[in-house]
Write a protein that holds these residues in place. Structure first.
Motif, PDB file in Angstrom:
ATOM      1  N   MET A 201      49.092 -50.270  88.063  1.00  0.00           N
ATOM      2  CA  MET A 201      50.408 -50.012  87.462  1.00  0.00           C
ATOM      3  C   MET A 201      50.312 -49.427  86.046  1.00  0.00           C
ATOM      4  O   MET A 201      51.262 -48.838  85.543  1.00  0.00           O
ATOM      5  CB  MET A 201      51.245 -51.303  87.422  1.00  0.00           C
ATOM      6  N   LEU A 202      49.151 -49.616  85.417  1.00  0.00           N
ATOM      7  CA  LEU A 202      48.984 -49.086  84.081  1.00  0.00           C
ATOM      8  C   LEU A 202      49.162 -47.565  84.070  1.00  0.00           C
ATOM      9  O   LEU A 202      49.768 -46.999  83.147  1.00  0.00           O
ATOM     10  CB  LEU A 202      47.609 -49.457  83.526  1.00  0.00           C
ATOM     11  N   TYR A 203      48.656 -46.892  85.109  1.00  0.00           N
ATOM     12  CA  TYR A 203      48.776 -45.442  85.170  1.00  0.00           C
ATOM     13  C   TYR A 203      50.233 -45.008  85.366  1.00  0.00           C
ATOM     14  O   TYR A 203      50.650 -43.959  84.865  1.00  0.00           O
ATOM     15  CB  TYR A 203      47.911 -44.891  86.304  1.00  0.00           C
ATOM     16  N   VAL A 204      51.000 -45.833  86.075  1.00  0.00           N
ATOM     17  CA  VAL A 204      52.428 -45.548  86.246  1.00  0.00           C
ATOM     18  C   VAL A 204      53.141 -45.633  84.897  1.00  0.00           C
ATOM     19  O   VAL A 204      53.954 -44.775  84.546  1.00  0.00           O
ATOM     20  CB  VAL A 204      53.063 -46.538  87.245  1.00  0.00           C
ATOM     21  N   VAL A 205      52.826 -46.673  84.140  1.00  0.00           N
ATOM     22  CA  VAL A 205      53.427 -46.858  82.817  1.00  0.00           C
ATOM     23  C   VAL A 205      53.040 -45.702  81.895  1.00  0.00           C
ATOM     24  O   VAL A 205      53.884 -45.159  81.171  1.00  0.00           O
ATOM     25  CB  VAL A 205      52.999 -48.208  82.210  1.00  0.00           C
ATOM     26  N   LEU A 206      51.764 -45.316  81.919  1.00  0.00           N
ATOM     27  CA  LEU A 206      51.302 -44.200  81.088  1.00  0.00           C
ATOM     28  C   LEU A 206      51.989 -42.893  81.485  1.00  0.00           C
ATOM     29  O   LEU A 206      52.329 -42.067  80.628  1.00  0.00           O
ATOM     30  CB  LEU A 206      49.782 -44.045  81.205  1.00  0.00           C
ATOM     31  N   PHE A 207      52.187 -42.704  82.795  1.00  0.00           N
ATOM     32  CA  PHE A 207      52.877 -41.495  83.261  1.00  0.00           C
ATOM     33  C   PHE A 207      54.289 -41.427  82.695  1.00  0.00           C
ATOM     34  O   PHE A 207      54.712 -40.390  82.162  1.00  0.00           O
ATOM     35  CB  PHE A 207      52.942 -41.469  84.788  1.00  0.00           C
ATOM     36  N   PHE A 208      55.033 -42.534  82.780  1.00  0.00           N
ATOM     37  CA  PHE A 208      56.405 -42.532  82.277  1.00  0.00           C
ATOM     38  C   PHE A 208      56.437 -42.417  80.761  1.00  0.00           C
ATOM     39  O   PHE A 208      57.373 -41.834  80.202  1.00  0.00           O
ATOM     40  CB  PHE A 208      57.148 -43.794  82.735  1.00  0.00           C
ATOM     41  N   LEU A 209      55.415 -42.941  80.090  1.00  0.00           N
ATOM     42  CA  LEU A 209      55.331 -42.794  78.637  1.00  0.00           C
ATOM     43  C   LEU A 209      55.202 -41.324  78.262  1.00  0.00           C
ATOM     44  O   LEU A 209      55.948 -40.813  77.402  1.00  0.00           O
ATOM     45  CB  LEU A 209      54.125 -43.583  78.111  1.00  0.00           C
ATOM     46  N   MET A 210      54.282 -40.625  78.909  1.00  0.00           N
ATOM     47  CA  MET A 210      54.058 -39.211  78.601  1.00  0.00           C
ATOM     48  C   MET A 210      55.204 -38.342  79.124  1.00  0.00           C
ATOM     49  O   MET A 210      55.587 -37.350  78.488  1.00  0.00           O
ATOM     50  CB  MET A 210      52.724 -38.742  79.199  1.00  0.00           C
ATOM     51  N   PHE A 211      55.751 -38.721  80.273  1.00  0.00           N
ATOM     52  CA  PHE A 211      56.876 -37.981  80.849  1.00  0.00           C
ATOM     53  C   PHE A 211      58.094 -38.068  79.942  1.00  0.00           C
ATOM     54  O   PHE A 211      58.790 -37.067  79.701  1.00  0.00           O
ATOM     55  CB  PHE A 211      57.196 -38.539  82.233  1.00  0.00           C
ATOM     56  N   SER A 212      58.349 -39.257  79.398  1.00  0.00           N
ATOM     57  CA  SER A 212      59.475 -39.450  78.479  1.00  0.00           C
ATOM     58  C   SER A 212      59.256 -38.661  77.198  1.00  0.00           C
ATOM     59  O   SER A 212      60.195 -38.066  76.653  1.00  0.00           O
ATOM     60  CB  SER A 212      59.650 -40.940  78.149  1.00  0.00           C
ATOM     61  N   LEU A 213      58.014 -38.664  76.712  1.00  0.00           N
ATOM     62  CA  LEU A 213      57.692 -37.893  75.513  1.00  0.00           C
ATOM     63  C   LEU A 213      57.957 -36.408  75.744  1.00  0.00           C
ATOM     64  O   LEU A 213      58.577 -35.737  74.897  1.00  0.00           O
ATOM     65  CB  LEU A 213      56.226 -38.114  75.126  1.00  0.00           C
ATOM     66  N   TYR A 214      57.508 -35.902  76.882  1.00  0.00           N
ATOM     67  CA  TYR A 214      57.700 -34.479  77.187  1.00  0.00           C
ATOM     68  C   TYR A 214      59.178 -34.130  77.285  1.00  0.00           C
ATOM     69  O   TYR A 214      59.634 -33.139  76.683  1.00  0.00           O
ATOM     70  CB  TYR A 214      56.990 -34.128  78.494  1.00  0.00           C
ATOM     71  N   LEU A 215      59.938 -34.921  78.020  1.00  0.00           N
ATOM     72  CA  LEU A 215      61.358 -34.623  78.191  1.00  0.00           C
ATOM     73  C   LEU A 215      62.111 -34.738  76.876  1.00  0.00           C
ATOM     74  O   LEU A 215      63.054 -33.973  76.622  1.00  0.00           O
ATOM     75  CB  LEU A 215      61.982 -35.553  79.236  1.00  0.00           C
ATOM     76  N   TYR A 216      61.701 -35.676  76.018  1.00  0.00           N
ATOM     77  CA  TYR A 216      62.399 -35.791  74.740  1.00  0.00           C
ATOM     78  C   TYR A 216      62.104 -34.593  73.845  1.00  0.00           C
ATOM     79  O   TYR A 216      62.997 -34.102  73.145  1.00  0.00           O
ATOM     80  CB  TYR A 216      62.025 -37.082  74.013  1.00  0.00           C
ATOM     81  N   VAL A 217      60.860 -34.131  73.865  1.00  0.00           N
ATOM     82  CA  VAL A 217      60.522 -32.958  73.066  1.00  0.00           C
ATOM     83  C   VAL A 217      61.319 -31.748  73.561  1.00  0.00           C
ATOM     84  O   VAL A 217      61.863 -30.979  72.761  1.00  0.00           O
ATOM     85  CB  VAL A 217      59.008 -32.667  73.124  1.00  0.00           C
ATOM     86  N   VAL A 218      61.425 -31.589  74.887  1.00  0.00           N
ATOM     87  CA  VAL A 218      62.122 -30.423  75.450  1.00  0.00           C
ATOM     88  C   VAL A 218      63.642 -30.548  75.293  1.00  0.00           C
ATOM     89  O   VAL A 218      64.295 -29.663  74.722  1.00  0.00           O
ATOM     90  CB  VAL A 218      61.757 -30.240  76.936  1.00  0.00           C
ATOM     91  N   LEU A 219      64.201 -31.649  75.779  1.00  0.00           N
ATOM     92  CA  LEU A 219      65.659 -31.797  75.778  1.00  0.00           C
ATOM     93  C   LEU A 219      66.186 -32.220  74.409  1.00  0.00           C
ATOM     94  O   LEU A 219      67.118 -31.621  73.875  1.00  0.00           O
ATOM     95  CB  LEU A 219      66.085 -32.804  76.853  1.00  0.00           C
ATOM     96  N   GLY A 220      65.584 -33.275  73.851  1.00  0.00           N
ATOM     97  CA  GLY A 220      65.993 -33.697  72.513  1.00  0.00           C
ATOM     98  C   GLY A 220      65.678 -32.635  71.477  1.00  0.00           C
ATOM     99  O   GLY A 220      66.441 -32.411  70.536  1.00  0.00           O
ATOM    100  N   GLY A 221      64.528 -31.963  71.661  1.00  0.00           N
ATOM    101  CA  GLY A 221      64.148 -30.901  70.737  1.00  0.00           C
ATOM    102  C   GLY A 221      65.145 -29.756  70.743  1.00  0.00           C
ATOM    103  O   GLY A 221      65.544 -29.247  69.689  1.00  0.00           O
ATOM    104  N   ALA A 222      65.560 -29.341  71.936  1.00  0.00           N
ATOM    105  CA  ALA A 222      66.574 -28.280  72.041  1.00  0.00           C
ATOM    106  C   ALA A 222      67.893 -28.734  71.430  1.00  0.00           C
ATOM    107  O   ALA A 222      68.626 -27.938  70.836  1.00  0.00           O
ATOM    108  CB  ALA A 222      66.769 -27.897  73.508  1.00  0.00           C
ATOM    109  N   ASP A 223      68.174 -30.029  71.556  1.00  0.00           N
ATOM    110  CA  ASP A 223      69.380 -30.607  70.977  1.00  0.00           C
ATOM    111  C   ASP A 223      69.356 -30.484  69.453  1.00  0.00           C
ATOM    112  O   ASP A 223      70.313 -30.018  68.833  1.00  0.00           O
ATOM    113  CB  ASP A 223      69.454 -32.079  71.397  1.00  0.00           C
ATOM    114  N   TYR A 224      68.261 -30.896  68.844  1.00  0.00           N
ATOM    115  CA  TYR A 224      68.116 -30.753  67.386  1.00  0.00           C
ATOM    116  C   TYR A 224      68.136 -29.285  66.983  1.00  0.00           C
ATOM    117  O   TYR A 224      68.735 -28.905  65.975  1.00  0.00           O
ATOM    118  CB  TYR A 224      66.796 -31.372  66.913  1.00  0.00           C
ATOM    119  N   GLY A 225      67.450 -28.479  67.774  1.00  0.00           N
ATOM    120  CA  GLY A 225      67.322 -27.070  67.441  1.00  0.00           C
ATOM    121  C   GLY A 225      68.643 -26.340  67.390  1.00  0.00           C
ATOM    122  O   GLY A 225      68.782 -25.345  66.668  1.00  0.00           O
TER     123      GLY A 225
END
Length: 345
Positions: free
Chosen positions: A1-25
Motif C-alpha cells: 500500500m505504500l506505493y499506492v500512497v506514494l502514487f497519490f502523493l505525486m499525482f496530487s502534486l502534479y495536478l496541483y502544479v498543473v491546475l492550481g498553477g494555471a489558476d495562479y497564473g
C-alpha cells in the motif's frame, strides 16, 4: 500500500502544479497585461475559473493530508522550519479567494473593486513565489536539523532555509511556470479574435521560464549546491531536461498556431518532465540539509495506517477523479472531447 500512497502523493502534486498553477497564473497574466487587455482577461478568467477555481485547490489539501498522516517526520520539518513562507502562502490563497469572489459578486460596485483587483493580482503572484521558495528551501541545503532547536538562532532555524537567492529563483521559476500554464489554457478559452493576446503571453512566458530555470541552475552550480551536483550526475534528470528542451519546438509551434488541445498536452508534459527532473535525482531524499539528505520514507507511519490510507485514497480517487473530469467536461474545458473544437486541435 505504500506505493499506492506514494502514487497519490505525486499525482496530487502534479495536478496541483498543473491546475492550481494555471489558476495562479491567471492573475499573473492579468497583472502583466495592458489596461485594455486586463479588462478582456478579467472577463475570460471569470468565465473560465468561476466554476472550477475551488476544485483546483483540492489537490494541495490531499497532498498535505497524505504528508501529515503517512510521513509525519517530513511533515514536521516542513511546518516547523518553513512555517513563515507557508503562512504567507495560506494568507495569499485566502486573500486571493476573497478578492476573486468579491470583485465579481459584490452587491455594490464602487472603488472597492479596484482594491479587489489589486488583491487578486498581487496575491496571484506572491503565493506561487512563496510556494516555489518552500520547495527551494527543501533542496537548498540551508535547513539545519538538530535534536534541540533552541541551539539555533531564529534566523538559522526559521528564516535562512527559505530567504536566500536560490530559493527565490526557484520561486520566480514556479511563478513563471504558472503564467505559462495559464496563458496556454486561456488560448483555448478565449473568444474568437482574442487568441493572439494569450498566444503572445504564452510565448513570452515560455522564454521567461527557460531563462529563470537556466539562471537558477547556473547559480546553484557556481555556488556548489548539492542539489545541482546530484542533478548533473543523474541520467534520468538530464534526459528529462533534454527531452523537455526538444519539446520546446513543437510546443512553440502549437502555441503560435493556437492549437488549444496540443498546446495543453505539451504544456502538461513539460510540467511532468520538470517534476521528474526535480525529484528523481535525490528521491526519496526530498529534503537536502547542509550535510545530508532526509528520506521521505524515514520514520513513516505504521503499516496499519499506511494500509488504511491507501484504501481510502483508492476509494476517494475513484469518486473524485471522475467527478473532476465531469466538471471540466461540463464547462467545456476538456477540448479534445468537444467535436466542434477538433479542427483546432
Amino acid at each position: 500500500m505504500l506505493y499506492v500512497v506514494l502514487f497519490f502523493l505525486m499525482f496530487s502534486l502534479y495536478l496541483y502544479v498543473v491546475l492550481g498553477g494555471a489558476d495562479y497564473g491567471a492573475g499573473i497574466v492579468e497583472l502583466f497585461s495592458s489596461e485594455e487587455n486586463q479588462k478582456i482577461t478579467k472577463k475570460t478568467i471569470y468565465r473560465v475559473m468561476g466554476p472550477v477555481w475551488e476544485a483546483n485547490h483540492i489537490w494541495i489539501i490531499i497532498l498535505i493530508v497524505i504528508l501529515w498522516i503517512a510521513f509525519p517526520a517530513y511533515y514536521n520539518i516542513l511546518v516547523v522550519h518553513l512555517h513563515i513562507p507557508l503562512t504567507i502562502v495560506l494568507l495569499g490563497v485566502t486573500l486571493r479567494g476573497v478578492a476573486f469572489v468579491f470583485r465579481h459578486y459584490d452587491a455594490i460596485i464602487d472603488n472597492s473593486q479596484k482594491l479587489y483587483d489589486i488583491m487578486f493580482k498581487i496575491s496571484s503572484l506572491i503565493t506561487p513565489i512563496f510556494l516555489g521558495m518552500v520547495f527551494g528551501a527543501l533542496i537548498s541545503g540551508k535547513i539545519q536539523l538538530t535534536d534541540d532547536i533552541s541551539n539555533l538562532t531564529f534566523y538559522e532555524a526559521f528564516v535562512k532555509p527559505w530567504l536566500n537567492v536560490f530559493s527565490f529563483l526557484v520561486g520566480l521559476f514556479f511563478a513563471a511556470l504558472c503564467a505559462f500554464l495559464s496563458a496556454v489554457l486561456l488560448i483555448g478559452e478565449s473568444v474568437q479574435g482574442e487568441e493572439n493576446i494569450y498566444i503572445r503571453k504564452a510565448t513570452i512566458a515560455t522564454v521567461v521560464v527557460f531563462v529563470i530555470g537556466l539562471l537558477t541552475f547556473i547559480y546553484g552550480y557556481v555556488n556548489e549546491y548539492m542539489f545541482v551536483n546530484i542533478f548533473i550526475k543523474d541520467l534520468y534528470a538530464v534526459s528529462a531536461m533534454v527531452i523537455s528542451g526538444l519539446l520546446l519546438i513543437p510546443l512553440w509551434l502549437t502555441i503560435k498556431k493556437g492549437r488549444r488541445v496540443l498546446s495543453r498536452l505539451f504544456a502538461g508534459l513539460q510540467v511532468f518532465l520538470i517534476l521528474i527532473a526535480a525529484l528523481i535525482p535525490h528521491f526519496p531524499n526530498i529534503i537536502i540539509t547542509e550535510t545530508h539528505g532526509v528520506s521521505l520514507l524515514k520514520n513513516i507511519a505504521p503499516d496499519s495506517v499506511i494500509n488504511v490510507l491507501g484504501v481510502s485514497l483508492t476509494i476517494g480517487g475513484a469518486i473524485i477523479i471522475p467527478g473532476l473530469f465531469h466538471l471540466l467536461k461540463s464547462f467545456k474545458m476538456i477540448k479534445i472531447l468537444d467535436q466542434h473544437n477538433n479542427p483546432s486541435i
